[in-house]
Every structure is written in C-alpha cells, then in structure tokens.
Design a protein around this motif. Sequence first.
Motif: not given
Ligand code: HEM
Length: 180
Positions: A27-28, A31, A43, A50, A54, A57, A102-103, A106-107, A117, A140
Amino acid sequence: MIKNTDNSYGLVAKSFHWVLFMMLSFSIVAGNFLADMPKGAEKLEAAGMHKSFGAVLLMLIMFRLAWRLVNTTPRLPDETTAKEAFLAKAMHWGLYVLMFAQPLSGIMMSQAAGFPVSFFGLFEFPVFLNENSELAKTFLSIHGTVWILLVIAVFGHVGAALHHHFVKKDNVLKQMTKGA
Ligand code: HEM
Ligand code: HEM
C-alpha cells in the motif's frame, strides 16, 4: 499453537504480523504511485482501489489489536532491563498508533474533500466529516507523513529484532518467525 504462549507468538498473531507487513508495504508503494498520477479518470479508479484496500487494512489492524488484547504476549528474555522492556512496549504501541493513523487519515482526507469512500463498490462508509478543503489538506499532509514515520519506526523495529537474533542470540526473532 493458535494462541500466543509465554514463549512464542501463536499462528494467528504471526499471520497478522506477516500478512500486514506485506499489505502495508504494498500500500505504501501503491499510494506513492497514486500521489504521482495526473488528475483524471485513471487516477480516480486507482484511488478507488487504494481506498478499498486501505479499508481492508484498517479492519485487519482492528482485528489484530483485538487479538493482541485478548491474548498473553510472550515473556521478554530474562536478562531484559526495565528500560529495554519499556522501549519494547513503547515501540509496539507506537507501531499500532501509526498503523491506525494511516488508513484513518486517508478516510478523513477523502471525506473532507467531498469524496465518499466505497468498499470495492459494494457499499459506502458512513460520512462523518463535512466537506472542508482546509481540513482535507491537513489530512492529506498527515497521510503523506505518517507512512514515512512508519517506515522509520519499522527500520528501528527490524534493527532491534536483528540485534536480538545476532548479538544477544535469544529467542525474540524466532518467536515471530518459527512455524507453529
Ligand atoms: C494502511 C493503509 C494505507 C496506506 C499504507 C496508504 C499509503 C499511502 C501513501 C504512501 C500515499 C502517498 C502519500 C504522499 O506521498 O503524498 C497515499 C496516497 C493516498 N491515499 Fe493512502 N494509504 C492507506 C489507506 C488509505 C485510505 C483508507 C484512503 C481513503 C479512504 C487513502 C487515500 C489516499 C489518497 C486519496 C491518496 C492520494 C493523495 C494524492 O493525490 O496526493 N489511503 N496513501
Ligand atoms: C509493516 C511492518 C511491521 C510492523 C507494523 C510490525 C509491527 C509489530 C508489532 C505491533 C509487534 C508486536 C506483536 C503484535 O502485536 O503483533 C511486532 C513484533 C515483532 N516483529 Fe514486527 N512489524 C513489522 C515488520 C517486521 C519485520 C520486517 C520484522 C523482521 C525482522 C519484524 C520482526 C518482529 C519480531 C521479531 C517481533 C516479536 C518481537 C517482540 O515481541 O518483542 N517485524 N511487530
């Protein structure tokens, strides 16, 4: 052994540990690819995957914590000092805090940005945050920072595990790796 004993983690705790290690690593990486994608339909689709992944997770982390709370944890090696015992505890709980943050961030980011979501398109999570672009930006940046802290903490955690195995030559690493 399904459950933990005084001498080792059980099958369930080991499975949670290693499955979550793989899923979190995946996921990392995913993401980071997602964050670098240009805005558009692709996207949005990738973000949907994602987010759903998440959410899975988040559920696994909740089950893992519940399992830890209803189980004993293996005893630390006899020669462990009070300071080392405190550090080991603090590191484990710190890892849980980061895994949850982390999650959850994100939510919250998605909801504050006005995106629902969905769980693989099957159902949507209840919305508990109103649209608010300032709040979305804050979440964010939290989402973009917590994973870095998690990676750093995991390096420390792996370092400690290797130190136990190769320097102290005790059972700590084997407790999490050896079959039932
Ligand atoms: C443990 C679970 C998760 C991991 C390890 C993870 C990890 C990541 C990482 C590493 C990024 C890149 C961040 C950056 O450098 O700006 C990212 C982006 C993102 N994550 Fe997650 N995430 C998780 C869960 C979630 C959940 C549950 C959501 C939403 C419900 C979410 C929504 C997003 C979105 C929308 C982006 C893109 C943001 C952008 O456009 O810059 N993530 N995630
Ligand atoms: C995403 C990465 C990781 C996270 C979040 C993580 C988290 C944890 C947590 C919370 C515990 C306490 C037991 C539990 O509640 O399940 C634990 C124990 C353990 N982990 Fe990890 N871990 C990760 C990766 C690794 C890796 C790559 C190794 C390999 C060396 C490792 C070795 C161990 C060992 C040996 C234990 C038992 C140590 C003890 O009880 O003091 N972990 N891990």
